[in-house]
Design a protein around this motif. Sequence first.
Motif, mmCIF file in Angstrom:
data_model
loop_
_atom_site.group_PDB
_atom_site.id
_atom_site.type_symbol
_atom_site.label_atom_id
_atom_site.label_comp_id
_atom_site.label_asym_id
_atom_site.label_seq_id
_atom_site.Cartn_x
_atom_site.Cartn_y
_atom_site.Cartn_z
ATOM 1 N N PRO A 173 -9.789 -3.614 -7.754
ATOM 2 C CA PRO A 173 -8.697 -3.701 -8.679
ATOM 3 C C PRO A 173 -8.113 -4.981 -9.004
ATOM 4 O O PRO A 173 -8.051 -5.879 -8.156
ATOM 5 C CB PRO A 173 -7.967 -2.611 -8.190
ATOM 6 C CG PRO A 173 -7.873 -2.917 -6.537
ATOM 7 C CD PRO A 173 -9.329 -3.261 -6.393
ATOM 8 N N MET A 174 -7.251 -5.005 -10.227
ATOM 9 C CA MET A 174 -6.623 -6.182 -10.415
ATOM 10 C C MET A 174 -5.439 -6.141 -9.331
ATOM 11 O O MET A 174 -4.796 -5.167 -9.342
ATOM 12 C CB MET A 174 -5.986 -6.169 -11.849
ATOM 13 C CG MET A 174 -5.212 -7.204 -12.296
ATOM 14 S SD MET A 174 -4.808 -7.066 -13.943
ATOM 15 C CE MET A 174 -5.775 -6.562 -14.915
ATOM 16 N N VAL A 175 -5.097 -7.062 -8.696
ATOM 17 C CA VAL A 175 -3.957 -7.072 -7.746
ATOM 18 C C VAL A 175 -2.859 -7.905 -8.272
ATOM 19 O O VAL A 175 -3.011 -9.016 -8.769
ATOM 20 C CB VAL A 175 -4.417 -7.926 -6.516
ATOM 21 C CG1 VAL A 175 -3.472 -7.708 -5.467
ATOM 22 C CG2 VAL A 175 -5.681 -7.004 -6.032
ATOM 23 N N GLY B 288 -2.602 -9.796 -0.381
ATOM 24 C CA GLY B 288 -3.654 -9.115 0.623
ATOM 25 C C GLY B 288 -3.765 -7.433 0.362
ATOM 26 O O GLY B 288 -4.731 -6.762 0.754
ATOM 27 N N LEU B 289 -3.417 -7.065 -1.119
ATOM 28 C CA LEU B 289 -3.793 -5.741 -1.560
ATOM 29 C C LEU B 289 -5.363 -5.474 -1.697
ATOM 30 O O LEU B 289 -5.819 -4.452 -1.642
ATOM 31 C CB LEU B 289 -2.844 -5.403 -2.616
ATOM 32 C CG LEU B 289 -2.866 -3.819 -3.087
ATOM 33 C CD1 LEU B 289 -1.936 -3.164 -2.102
ATOM 34 C CD2 LEU B 289 -2.052 -3.636 -4.291
ATOM 35 N N GLN B 290 -5.786 -6.395 -2.390
ATOM 36 C CA GLN B 290 -7.318 -6.360 -2.435
ATOM 37 C C GLN B 290 -8.050 -6.329 -1.255
ATOM 38 O O GLN B 290 -8.979 -5.446 -1.183
ATOM 39 C CB GLN B 290 -7.693 -7.632 -3.527
ATOM 40 C CG GLN B 290 -9.152 -7.350 -4.044
ATOM 41 C CD GLN B 290 -9.470 -8.562 -4.790
ATOM 42 O OE1 GLN B 290 -8.813 -9.629 -4.863
ATOM 43 N NE2 GLN B 290 -10.629 -8.345 -5.776
ATOM 44 N N GLU B 291 -7.684 -7.250 -0.456
ATOM 45 C CA GLU B 291 -8.519 -6.963 0.806
ATOM 46 C C GLU B 291 -8.025 -5.558 1.499
ATOM 47 O O GLU B 291 -9.128 -5.007 2.183
ATOM 48 C CB GLU B 291 -8.049 -8.004 1.702
ATOM 49 C CG GLU B 291 -8.265 -9.468 1.420
ATOM 50 C CD GLU B 291 -7.463 -10.201 0.169
ATOM 51 O OE1 GLU B 291 -6.454 -9.322 -0.100
ATOM 52 O OE2 GLU B 291 -8.047 -10.912 -0.287
ATOM 53 N N MET B 292 -6.991 -5.009 1.417
ATOM 54 C CA MET B 292 -6.775 -3.556 1.974
ATOM 55 C C MET B 292 -7.478 -2.729 1.319
ATOM 56 O O MET B 292 -8.344 -1.921 1.954
ATOM 57 C CB MET B 292 -5.377 -3.517 1.922
ATOM 58 C CG MET B 292 -4.328 -4.056 2.673
ATOM 59 S SD MET B 292 -2.825 -3.483 2.434
ATOM 60 C CE MET B 292 -2.575 -1.873 2.539
ATOM 61 N N PHE B 293 -7.802 -2.662 0.092
ATOM 62 C CA PHE B 293 -8.626 -1.917 -0.758
ATOM 63 C C PHE B 293 -10.048 -1.863 -0.340
ATOM 64 O O PHE B 293 -10.824 -0.982 -0.105
ATOM 65 C CB PHE B 293 -8.487 -2.157 -2.271
ATOM 66 C CG PHE B 293 -9.109 -1.004 -3.217
ATOM 67 C CD1 PHE B 293 -8.543 0.110 -3.569
ATOM 68 C CD2 PHE B 293 -10.295 -1.375 -3.485
ATOM 69 C CE1 PHE B 293 -8.930 0.874 -4.168
ATOM 70 C CE2 PHE B 293 -11.203 -0.396 -4.276
ATOM 71 C CZ PHE B 293 -10.531 0.952 -4.571
#
Length: 327
Positions: free
Chosen positions: A142-144, A150-155
């Motif tokens: 997703p767009m972060v 770090g949200l993208q890496e968590m996803f």
Amino acid sequence: MSAYTVPPRPTVTRYSRQDVLRILRVHPRQLTAWERAGLILSKDQPSELDLPYSFEDLSQMRTLRDLQATRISVRSIRASVDAMQRVAGLSNPLLEASMVRRGSRLSYRYAGALVDPFTQQLAFDFELAPDRRLRVVRSGEPMVAPTVPGLQEMFLRAVKLEEDPNAREQAMQLYREILALDPRHAPACINLGTIYYTLRDFETAEAMYRRATNADPDYALAFFDLGNVLDELQRVHEAVECYQRAVVLVPSYADAHYNLALAFERKGEKRRALAHWLAYARLDPVGPWAAHAKGQARKILSGEKLSIVSRFGKQCGKALLKHDAAG
């Protein structure tokens, strides 16, 4: 002296063709089109004949499904992938970058910039925020928001954890943590909802899908998934509303037309079902699902003796019957 034992190779989750069709809720013709276009690599190892698809393949096909739901053609996707491979040197842009639709073309979110692979122009995220025409169409990455590092890496970690059935709880917990940081993260809502759906916890799946529709009211796939779970709960009237919303957002969304036709038939509204059977047959004219749609349309036209009137007032029901039978 004990004999040396070769340690067992770690098991990797693989999927059959039927698994893919069931999990992604796509039709065989779509999968065949992706393979013919080279968007899904062919498998030639004998051990992979029964379970030819990996988790990465499944993620890639989820991206393709979401792209086509927004009226991006297979040919356009193939052209953008080829261009991005040349420009950025990526081996598989569908998995290594996230995609943003811009008009009828695709740009890629990669290395902190938005790349148009055809013009090779770059634009940074903060320059694109005011433009409502730009919308992330894949559920893989997703767009972060820059305020949540770090949200993208968590996803991506959560998506990877879904590969291992024993790590499903960890994936679910990670999705919950993402939503705690960004409550409007629609892809996390969708993926978490799908896990609950596979667990047959339809009430919780409904809540997650509904949350995704609230977070992104233009996300046709979210309405489609919500319609599916409402259908499972025997709430056909509400399911119809969701499918209709998906069709309004993306008029060429063939699967939504198909499910809408089924729902109208269950409600006994055959005339309304007919319009969506014909729409599906027009959008996806080849294969068993198309044959079923045409067959249902012929039954309604012949059994109900309906006459379809064109804009010029001429009856054309018989012509449609003949056309469908020939098609």
